[in-house]
Design a protein around this motif. Structure first.
Motif, PDB file in Angstrom:
ATOM      1  N   ALA A  82       0.934  -0.980  -0.048  1.00  0.00           N
ATOM      2  CA  ALA A  82       0.031   0.040  -0.155  1.00  0.00           C
ATOM      3  C   ALA A  82       0.706   1.309  -0.042  1.00  0.00           C
ATOM      4  O   ALA A  82       0.972   1.940   1.100  1.00  0.00           O
ATOM      5  N   ARG A  83       1.476   1.537  -1.016  1.00  0.00           N
ATOM      6  CA  ARG A  83       2.568   2.511  -1.148  1.00  0.00           C
ATOM      7  C   ARG A  83       2.042   3.936  -1.383  1.00  0.00           C
ATOM      8  O   ARG A  83       1.293   4.219  -2.193  1.00  0.00           O
ATOM      9  N   VAL A  84       2.405   5.013  -0.494  1.00  0.00           N
ATOM     10  CA  VAL A  84       2.025   6.053  -0.482  1.00  0.00           C
ATOM     11  C   VAL A  84       3.542   6.898  -0.571  1.00  0.00           C
ATOM     12  O   VAL A  84       4.337   6.713  -0.061  1.00  0.00           O
ATOM     13  N   ARG A 120      -5.062   6.149  10.040  1.00  0.00           N
ATOM     14  CA  ARG A 120      -4.223   6.139   8.878  1.00  0.00           C
ATOM     15  C   ARG A 120      -4.796   7.267   7.927  1.00  0.00           C
ATOM     16  O   ARG A 120      -4.179   7.830   7.174  1.00  0.00           O
ATOM     17  N   ALA A 121      -6.209   7.088   8.015  1.00  0.00           N
ATOM     18  CA  ALA A 121      -7.033   8.324   7.278  1.00  0.00           C
ATOM     19  C   ALA A 121      -6.375   9.645   7.683  1.00  0.00           C
ATOM     20  O   ALA A 121      -5.870  10.371   6.881  1.00  0.00           O
ATOM     21  N   MET A 122      -6.348   9.856   8.851  1.00  0.00           N
ATOM     22  CA  MET A 122      -5.789  11.090   9.336  1.00  0.00           C
ATOM     23  C   MET A 122      -4.279  11.347   8.936  1.00  0.00           C
ATOM     24  O   MET A 122      -4.136  12.367   8.655  1.00  0.00           O
ATOM     25  N   LEU A 123      -3.583  10.638   9.200  1.00  0.00           N
ATOM     26  CA  LEU A 123      -1.923  10.754   8.672  1.00  0.00           C
ATOM     27  C   LEU A 123      -2.103  10.941   7.224  1.00  0.00           C
ATOM     28  O   LEU A 123      -1.242  11.775   6.717  1.00  0.00           O
ATOM     29  N   ALA A 127       5.480   6.343   7.832  1.00  0.00           N
ATOM     30  CA  ALA A 127       4.406   5.601   8.758  1.00  0.00           C
ATOM     31  C   ALA A 127       3.442   4.718   8.004  1.00  0.00           C
ATOM     32  O   ALA A 127       3.257   3.733   8.701  1.00  0.00           O
ATOM     33  N   LEU A 128       2.808   5.355   7.212  1.00  0.00           N
ATOM     34  CA  LEU A 128       1.676   4.782   6.612  1.00  0.00           C
ATOM     35  C   LEU A 128       2.186   3.754   5.605  1.00  0.00           C
ATOM     36  O   LEU A 128       1.756   2.391   5.772  1.00  0.00           O
ATOM     37  N   GLY A 157       2.856   0.629   8.340  1.00  0.00           N
ATOM     38  CA  GLY A 157       1.714   0.610   9.186  1.00  0.00           C
ATOM     39  C   GLY A 157       2.006   0.837  10.561  1.00  0.00           C
ATOM     40  O   GLY A 157       1.044   0.432  11.294  1.00  0.00           O
ATOM     41  N   PHE A 158       2.747   2.183  10.920  1.00  0.00           N
ATOM     42  CA  PHE A 158       2.816   2.616  12.296  1.00  0.00           C
ATOM     43  C   PHE A 158       1.566   3.453  12.292  1.00  0.00           C
ATOM     44  O   PHE A 158       1.295   4.220  11.324  1.00  0.00           O
ATOM     45  N   THR A 159       0.981   3.716  13.309  1.00  0.00           N
ATOM     46  CA  THR A 159      -0.371   4.640  13.510  1.00  0.00           C
ATOM     47  C   THR A 159      -0.126   5.018  15.196  1.00  0.00           C
ATOM     48  O   THR A 159       0.279   4.458  15.992  1.00  0.00           O
ATOM     49  N   PRO A 160      -0.503   6.237  15.177  1.00  0.00           N
ATOM     50  CA  PRO A 160      -0.418   6.909  16.500  1.00  0.00           C
ATOM     51  C   PRO A 160      -1.525   6.488  17.458  1.00  0.00           C
ATOM     52  O   PRO A 160      -2.731   6.379  16.857  1.00  0.00           O
TER      53      PRO A 160
END
Length: 485
Positions: free
Chosen positions: A30-32, A94-97, A122-123, A126-129
């Protein structure tokens, strides 16, 4: 899936795709990626050379706006990271990031564009706050973004995906307010809610078409002449789709002889059907239009500089672009429209229980006196009641805080949260209708199957219906998943 962010082209559909993706450590499933960052770089350089009072940079915030400070960056982040309630799901985080990274690239925040690269990292990994549920009222997602900034600084631990062995994303967030002055979490929720509700409404057209076939409802209200006389876009889309589906669904289905069950034969050639059929394009189409309008409003803000102060044209502009009124108003209208569409689904479900419309036994039972699918009406009405509760408008309220300096709020945060919460009950309402329509069609033409019903249990005896509802939800979810936005 590969998405290149540039601050201009982010859509609700792409937010949904990235949010639901499950990155596998060591892969780019899921490359951003970050595209041009020129506007962000210019704003960042400009912010670094500004002189005079600049809100949140050389002054305190809120009621402290007139208090000059030397540096409130880290203190501001620590003091504003206090949310409450359970952590939001990784999807929502993830949506927020994603939204915040795109907004930074839109320019105007004065934040270092390197932050966008860190968020993309981070996206991709797979890291999320650990963002908590409560802490915003539609004037900026300060607690969520302050928590995210502290994760980037290494003060707060990220939520790491299973199997991730590398170091967590790090970046020095130099200007605190430039990063946290955003409604990115609210917009992320709104994007997910708008996309998923729109997708379900499109799947709902296919469900309703099965009900049309099951009761042999008149196709006259769907006629092109009728739609041309009142050219609302959504209405035309709905009518055209049902017209397209009906010939294949009707097939050679023949009503069983009602007299065999001691029933009164259903009226043939009804002049007018109930509103669930006759007004279906108008009501369901209006809901599609409302969700489309809400999605467009959300997409404007996801690609906009909703910053205060705005860094542009060589100076800082103190302004109210952060206010979420356009989003809250659009989402209030959208949720109300969803209730209208769901209520018609429930009315169609009622007709499917009626021998006068189906020519079958009451509640589509297999023998007289049995309950058949009776309980589906209770389930659907419960879900519809939940939708009505979630549709209560948020824009009639307000709040005054920070010694009266901040004297209004849009509450788009709550509107977005409710839009996301509406997805499940809407899916349940549609699932109940699908289970009933599928059984009615099968009873009329046992060999007739189609893509949306073939996964449902063909047995007609009284039994626990949990599995039937869940199977219908899965089929509707698959149909909704084909919606590209």
């Amino acid at each position: 899936m590969r998405l290149v962010l540039d601050g201009t082209g982010l859509t609700c559909a792409r937010v949904h795709e990235v949010a639901r993706a499950r990155p596998v450590p060591g892969t780019a499933a899921a490359r951003v990626e970050v595209g041009t960052a020129e506007r962000a770089r210019i704003a960042w350089l400009t912010a670094g050379s500004l002189t005079g009072p600049v809100y949140g940079r050389t002054t305190g915030v809120g009621a402290n706006k007139n208090v000059m400070v030397e540096s409130g960056g880290l203190d501001l982040l620590r003091s504003h990271a206090g949310g409450a309630g359970p952590p939001v799901s990784p999807e929502r985080a993830r949506a927020m990031l994603l939204v915040r990274a795109n907004q930074v690239l839109a320019g105007g925040s004065g934040a270092d564009p390197g932050v966008a690269y860190a968020l993309a990292d981070a996206l991709n990994r797979g890291f999320t706050p650990p963002v908590r549920t409560y802490g915003a009222i539609g004037t900026g997602d300060l607690t969520a973004l302050a928590t995210t900034a502290l994760c980037l600084l290494g003060e707060v631990a990220w939520r790491a995906p299973e199997g991730e062995a590398g170091p967590p994303p790090r970046y020095a967030v130099a200007e605190a307010l430039a990063f946290i002055s955003s409604g990115a979490a609210t917009l992320g929720d709104a994007a997910l809610g708008c996309h998923r509700l729109r997708a379900l409404l499109h799947a709902g057209i296919d469900v309703a078409a099965r009900s049309f076939a099951a009761v042999a409802a008149s196709a006259e209200p769907l006629a092109p002449a009728v739609q041309a006389a009142r050219p609302h876009p959504g209405q035309a889309v709905v009518a055209a789709r049902v017209r397209e589906l009906l010939p294949g669904l009707a097939g050679d289905a023949v009503r069983p002889e009602p007299a065999a069950y001691g029933l009164t034969a259903p009226a043939t050639g009804r002049v007018q059907d109930p509103y669930g059929y006759r007004a279906f394009p108008q009501v369901h189409g209006a809901a599609l239009d409302a969700l489309g309008a809400a999605a467009r409003a959300v997409e404007v803000d996801m690609n906009a500089a909703t910053e205060n102060p705005l860094i542009a044209e060589g100076r800082a502009w103190h302004n109210g672009n952060f206010h979420s009124a356009p989003i809250a108003l659009a989402l209030d209208a959208a949720r109300a429209a969803v209730v209208q569409a769901a209520s018609l689904s429930v009315t169609r479900l009622a007709t499917l229980m009626e021998p006068g419309y189906t020519g079958l036994l009451p509640f589509l039972a297999d023998e007289p006196g049995r309950s058949g699918l009776m309980i589906l009406e209770y389930v659907a009405q419960d879900a519809l009641a939940e939708l009505r509760h979630l549709a209560a408008p948020v824009t009639t309220g307000s709040a005054t805080m920070s010694h009266g300096v901040e004297d209004h709020a849009g509450f788009a945060t709550q509107a977005a949260r409710r839009a996301l919460a509406a997805v499940e009950p809407l899916e349940i309402v549609l699932a109940c209708e699908l289970v009933a329509a599928a059984r009615a069609i099968r009873l009329r033409a046992p060999r007739q199957e189609d893509e949306l019903t073939r996964g449902l249990d063909p047995a007609t005896g009284d039994r626990v219906l949990d599995a039937d509802i869940e199977a219908a939800r899965a089929l509707i979810g698959e149909a909704a998943g084909r919606f590209s936005g």
